[in-house]
Design an enzyme around this catalytic site. Sequence first.
Site, mmCIF file in Angstrom:
data_model
loop_
_atom_site.group_PDB
_atom_site.id
_atom_site.type_symbol
_atom_site.label_atom_id
_atom_site.label_comp_id
_atom_site.label_asym_id
_atom_site.label_seq_id
_atom_site.Cartn_x
_atom_site.Cartn_y
_atom_site.Cartn_z
ATOM 1 N N ASN A 8 0.860 -1.185 0.000
ATOM 2 C CA ASN A 8 0.000 0.000 0.000
ATOM 3 C C ASN A 8 0.901 1.242 0.000
ATOM 4 O O ASN A 8 1.693 1.442 0.928
ATOM 5 C CB ASN A 8 -0.888 -0.042 1.256
ATOM 6 C CG ASN A 8 -1.834 1.147 1.328
ATOM 7 O OD1 ASN A 8 -1.429 2.275 1.072
ATOM 8 N ND2 ASN A 8 -3.069 0.903 1.689
ATOM 9 N N HIS A 11 0.946 6.255 1.732
ATOM 10 C CA HIS A 11 1.706 7.231 2.519
ATOM 11 C C HIS A 11 2.895 7.829 1.770
ATOM 12 O O HIS A 11 3.525 8.767 2.264
ATOM 13 C CB HIS A 11 2.090 6.643 3.869
ATOM 14 C CG HIS A 11 0.852 6.380 4.684
ATOM 15 N ND1 HIS A 11 -0.073 7.375 4.926
ATOM 16 C CD2 HIS A 11 0.339 5.253 5.229
ATOM 17 C CE1 HIS A 11 -1.091 6.866 5.616
ATOM 18 N NE2 HIS A 11 -0.861 5.578 5.800
ATOM 19 N N HIS A 44 -5.721 3.539 -1.722
ATOM 20 C CA HIS A 44 -7.066 3.832 -1.209
ATOM 21 C C HIS A 44 -7.417 5.251 -1.638
ATOM 22 O O HIS A 44 -6.796 6.215 -1.191
ATOM 23 C CB HIS A 44 -7.045 3.699 0.321
ATOM 24 C CG HIS A 44 -8.380 3.905 0.967
ATOM 25 N ND1 HIS A 44 -8.567 3.739 2.316
ATOM 26 C CD2 HIS A 44 -9.601 4.243 0.466
ATOM 27 C CE1 HIS A 44 -9.837 3.963 2.611
ATOM 28 N NE2 HIS A 44 -10.475 4.288 1.510
ATOM 29 N N ARG A 46 -9.550 7.980 -1.034
ATOM 30 C CA ARG A 46 -10.498 8.411 -0.007
ATOM 31 C C ARG A 46 -11.328 9.591 -0.492
ATOM 32 O O ARG A 46 -10.881 10.363 -1.337
ATOM 33 C CB ARG A 46 -9.739 8.827 1.261
ATOM 34 C CG ARG A 46 -9.324 7.651 2.124
ATOM 35 C CD ARG A 46 -8.701 8.157 3.424
ATOM 36 N NE ARG A 46 -8.500 7.057 4.341
ATOM 37 C CZ ARG A 46 -9.369 6.690 5.276
ATOM 38 N NH1 ARG A 46 -10.492 7.354 5.447
ATOM 39 N NH2 ARG A 46 -9.102 5.660 6.064
ATOM 40 N N ARG A 50 -6.971 12.562 0.966
ATOM 41 C CA ARG A 50 -5.883 12.988 1.852
ATOM 42 C C ARG A 50 -4.521 12.461 1.411
ATOM 43 O O ARG A 50 -3.498 12.996 1.792
ATOM 44 C CB ARG A 50 -6.164 12.581 3.295
ATOM 45 C CG ARG A 50 -6.178 11.087 3.491
ATOM 46 C CD ARG A 50 -6.325 10.738 4.945
ATOM 47 N NE ARG A 50 -7.673 10.943 5.430
ATOM 48 C CZ ARG A 50 -8.172 10.335 6.507
ATOM 49 N NH1 ARG A 50 -7.403 9.528 7.195
ATOM 50 N NH2 ARG A 50 -9.399 10.532 6.900
ATOM 51 N N GLU A 71 -8.734 0.345 -3.222
ATOM 52 C CA GLU A 71 -9.666 0.300 -2.088
ATOM 53 C C GLU A 71 -10.591 1.510 -2.196
ATOM 54 O O GLU A 71 -10.122 2.641 -2.370
ATOM 55 C CB GLU A 71 -8.899 0.390 -0.777
ATOM 56 C CG GLU A 71 -7.969 -0.758 -0.525
ATOM 57 C CD GLU A 71 -7.150 -0.533 0.738
ATOM 58 O OE1 GLU A 71 -7.277 0.519 1.382
ATOM 59 O OE2 GLU A 71 -6.372 -1.420 1.063
ATOM 60 N N THR A 102 -8.323 3.078 8.386
ATOM 61 C CA THR A 102 -9.530 2.251 8.333
ATOM 62 C C THR A 102 -9.614 1.419 9.614
ATOM 63 O O THR A 102 -8.864 0.461 9.796
ATOM 64 C CB THR A 102 -9.490 1.349 7.081
ATOM 65 O OG1 THR A 102 -9.088 2.161 5.980
ATOM 66 C CG2 THR A 102 -10.851 0.746 6.802
ATOM 67 N N GLU A 152 -10.724 -9.795 2.707
ATOM 68 C CA GLU A 152 -9.484 -9.378 3.368
ATOM 69 C C GLU A 152 -9.799 -9.237 4.854
ATOM 70 O O GLU A 152 -10.680 -8.465 5.242
ATOM 71 C CB GLU A 152 -8.959 -8.061 2.787
ATOM 72 C CG GLU A 152 -7.677 -7.623 3.495
ATOM 73 C CD GLU A 152 -6.891 -6.561 2.744
ATOM 74 O OE1 GLU A 152 -7.001 -6.485 1.497
ATOM 75 O OE2 GLU A 152 -6.175 -5.799 3.408
ATOM 76 N N HIS A 193 -3.608 -4.785 7.562
ATOM 77 C CA HIS A 193 -3.762 -3.654 8.483
ATOM 78 C C HIS A 193 -2.858 -3.772 9.699
ATOM 79 O O HIS A 193 -2.937 -4.742 10.448
ATOM 80 C CB HIS A 193 -5.200 -3.411 8.963
ATOM 81 C CG HIS A 193 -5.393 -1.956 9.297
ATOM 82 N ND1 HIS A 193 -5.043 -1.440 10.517
ATOM 83 C CD2 HIS A 193 -5.810 -0.919 8.548
ATOM 84 C CE1 HIS A 193 -5.256 -0.141 10.508
ATOM 85 N NE2 HIS A 193 -5.717 0.206 9.322
HETATM 86 N N1 PXP Z 1 -5.682 -3.407 3.761
HETATM 87 C C1 PXP Z 1 -6.683 -2.507 3.759
HETATM 88 C C2 PXP Z 1 -8.017 -2.932 3.245
HETATM 89 C C3 PXP Z 1 -6.466 -1.179 4.193
HETATM 90 O O1 PXP Z 1 -7.470 -0.292 4.176
HETATM 91 C C4 PXP Z 1 -5.166 -0.810 4.597
HETATM 92 C C5 PXP Z 1 -4.852 0.600 4.983
HETATM 93 O O2 PXP Z 1 -5.671 1.058 5.930
HETATM 94 C C6 PXP Z 1 -4.164 -1.780 4.602
HETATM 95 C C7 PXP Z 1 -4.446 -3.072 4.175
HETATM 96 C C8 PXP Z 1 -2.750 -1.480 5.012
HETATM 97 O O3 PXP Z 1 -2.688 -1.137 6.358
HETATM 98 P P1 PXP Z 1 -1.323 -0.589 6.965
HETATM 99 O O4 PXP Z 1 -1.032 0.715 6.290
HETATM 100 O O5 PXP Z 1 -1.643 -0.437 8.415
HETATM 101 O O6 PXP Z 1 -0.280 -1.609 6.695
#
Ligand code: PXP
Length: 239
Positions: A8, A11, A44, A46, A50, A71, A102, A152, A193
Amino acid sequence: MKKRLGVNIDHVATLRNARGEKHPDPYTVALDVLKSGADSITIHLREDRRHINDIDLKILSSNKSIPINLEIASDPKMINIALKNKPSFICLVPEKRNEITTEGGLNLKKNKNKIKKILEIFNKNNIRTSLFINPSLQDIKLSKILGSKCIEIHTGKISNQIKQKQNYSKELDKIKKCAFYANKIGLEVHAGHGMDYKTTKILNKIKQIEEFNIGHFIIGESISHGISNVVKQFIKILR
Ligand code: PXP
């Protein structure tokens, strides 16, 4: 079975947006992530944009060699944007405007009609569908009934327990049972997550989990481990 890693990169965009300029560039980072062996890129989009924005999505999804896992919230505007950009995969997630991240899985029971229709649209368009849910057998059963191809499992709770050195055996057991059941009824199982190296080592032992989606920790570690190379580069320039 080869376990897959989705990275992901939200960031990277958070950091870029802090300056309102172009660096660091999520597209360049996505290419490096894939070159390093990851299997897909998760973003994602949003409602408040952001981090990842519409232009990022357009640029990333126009390169069809990048498997994009998009996402989105179960919102008609997001469905249209997704259909225009045709990512390889979509994952429906709950979204609250004021949350930092999330916080939990979807409320499937409350939103079942809406989610069923959305899944139908994406399934028809050959976009792999997934639902971000809490580890609950009931939600897994419902995910299958509603027509999702994957689930997931939200790993936020166990990740926090592991990080805080609390007893995580009950949550691990729940996740194991969910992964086993989901696989048995024909759903592909993903997890994500809050994961770091330790959480990943523990959850990777569950053989039914095929894909891990990890973001914040990978970006954080990349800064911690990448900074010495960059500083050396500047020292070379300066001296
Ligand atoms: N999977 C989903 C569905 C998410 O929404 C997120 C980010 O919130 C992640 C994985 C990755 O989470 P993290 O950034 O905490 O590793």
